[in-house]
Structure formats: C-alpha cells, structure tokens
Design a protein around this motif. Sequence first.
Motif, mmCIF file in Angstrom:
data_model
loop_
_atom_site.group_PDB
_atom_site.id
_atom_site.type_symbol
_atom_site.label_atom_id
_atom_site.label_comp_id
_atom_site.label_asym_id
_atom_site.label_seq_id
_atom_site.Cartn_x
_atom_site.Cartn_y
_atom_site.Cartn_z
ATOM 1 N N ALA A 228 -5.712 -2.916 2.307
ATOM 2 C CA ALA A 228 -6.937 -2.230 1.880
ATOM 3 C C ALA A 228 -6.858 -0.729 2.130
ATOM 4 O O ALA A 228 -7.382 0.062 1.356
ATOM 5 C CB ALA A 228 -8.147 -2.822 2.596
ATOM 6 N N LEU A 229 -6.186 -0.334 3.205
ATOM 7 C CA LEU A 229 -6.086 1.084 3.555
ATOM 8 C C LEU A 229 -4.840 1.737 2.969
ATOM 9 O O LEU A 229 -4.546 2.889 3.263
ATOM 10 C CB LEU A 229 -6.122 1.251 5.074
ATOM 11 N N GLY A 230 -4.107 1.009 2.137
ATOM 12 C CA GLY A 230 -2.939 1.581 1.474
ATOM 13 C C GLY A 230 -1.714 1.669 2.365
ATOM 14 O O GLY A 230 -0.768 2.387 2.052
ATOM 15 N N CYS A 231 -1.711 0.964 3.469
ATOM 16 C CA CYS A 231 -0.586 1.024 4.409
ATOM 17 C C CYS A 231 0.482 -0.015 4.108
ATOM 18 O O CYS A 231 1.524 -0.039 4.758
ATOM 19 C CB CYS A 231 -1.089 0.837 5.836
ATOM 20 N N ALA A 232 0.230 -0.883 3.162
ATOM 21 C CA ALA A 232 1.214 -1.887 2.760
ATOM 22 C C ALA A 232 1.083 -2.101 1.255
ATOM 23 O O ALA A 232 -0.030 -2.210 0.751
ATOM 24 C CB ALA A 232 0.967 -3.200 3.509
ATOM 25 N N LEU A 233 2.198 -2.089 0.566
ATOM 26 C CA LEU A 233 2.174 -2.287 -0.884
ATOM 27 C C LEU A 233 1.923 -3.739 -1.250
ATOM 28 O O LEU A 233 1.357 -4.034 -2.291
ATOM 29 C CB LEU A 233 3.492 -1.810 -1.497
ATOM 30 N N VAL B 251 -12.603 2.905 1.008
ATOM 31 C CA VAL B 251 -12.127 4.294 0.999
ATOM 32 C C VAL B 251 -13.273 5.253 0.690
ATOM 33 O O VAL B 251 -13.423 6.296 1.338
ATOM 34 C CB VAL B 251 -10.955 4.477 0.008
ATOM 35 N N LYS B 252 -14.130 4.908 -0.283
ATOM 36 C CA LYS B 252 -15.278 5.767 -0.601
ATOM 37 C C LYS B 252 -16.225 5.885 0.591
ATOM 38 O O LYS B 252 -16.749 6.958 0.886
ATOM 39 C CB LYS B 252 -16.026 5.239 -1.826
ATOM 40 N N ALA B 253 -16.447 4.783 1.296
ATOM 41 C CA ALA B 253 -17.318 4.814 2.481
ATOM 42 C C ALA B 253 -16.709 5.701 3.567
ATOM 43 O O ALA B 253 -17.423 6.468 4.229
ATOM 44 C CB ALA B 253 -17.551 3.403 3.009
ATOM 45 N N LEU B 254 -15.395 5.624 3.747
ATOM 46 C CA LEU B 254 -14.737 6.473 4.743
ATOM 47 C C LEU B 254 -14.809 7.946 4.353
ATOM 48 O O LEU B 254 -14.910 8.816 5.220
ATOM 49 C CB LEU B 254 -13.277 6.040 4.933
#
Length: 146
Positions: free
Chosen positions: A39-44, A67-70
């Motif tokens: 979800a955070l883009g840390c794993a493909l 991501v938008k909330a962050l």
Amino acid sequence: EGDTNTDLYILQRGSASIQRNGVELQRLKAPAPFGEMSALGCALVRTATVRATSMCVAMVLQADILVKALQEYPDMVRIFEWYVCVRADSMLCQHMSRVPTFGHCSPDFLNCLSHKLLPDHCHMFLPDGVLCKQDERRDSMVLLDF
C-alpha cells in the motif's frame, strides 16, 4: 504472495497466518493491519500470503486513499515511516544486494550496514516529496529501493 494488489487490509475480527512459500512466518490476531508494504509502495508485489485461521472480518483501504490522507496529514507520515522501516529491516540486505553499488558486497558487509541504517535513518517520501535538493551539502548516501 506475488500479487500486485496494493490495498491495505485491517483485520477487524478473527485470526490469520502470514506465510511465505507455504511456511508460516507470523500469526495475526485482530485488530491488525497487513499489506502495508504494498500500500505504501515499498513492495512491487506481495511478499507473503495471508490465510484466515478462523472466521475473519477485514476492512480494505485502497493505497491511493491512504497516500492522499498522509498528504493531508503529514504529521502522520512519521508513524507509517517507523512502521515500514521496522518491517523492512528483515528484507534490507536482500534489497541492498540488488542496488548496483552494493551488488558485489559480501552478505556480512551488507548485514553490518543494515543494522546501522534502521530505524533512525529510514524515511518514507510521499509523491512530490523532496529526497534531496540540488546544491545541498550532505555527508550521506540516499538509497532508493523497493
């Protein structure tokens, strides 16, 4: 495991088993999140499979909403940053060995570096975040991976 779905799941009720290659790594008991690395883009791709071990209820949070909330609440980034960095610790040597600069380094050397990197030197950057600025003087190297 291997799926490209980027949703974050929050186990609300029940229990589940986190498995890699059919081997149980951890047991989850509600309430618990999983899928945060994707979800955070840390794993493909998904790094593990999560299987229900009892009747489960899980909420699904789409990555783009997270991501938008962050972006709206940047003070919350540090909480997720810490969580991702601690989770990434076990995978760091593997990821560093794929970085060309470190590709031929010994596993012992990479292990030594990985213990000095986390968690204080791990940072998460949202879209449009600045990793380093032109003409900025630094005494460190930025490693991009995942």
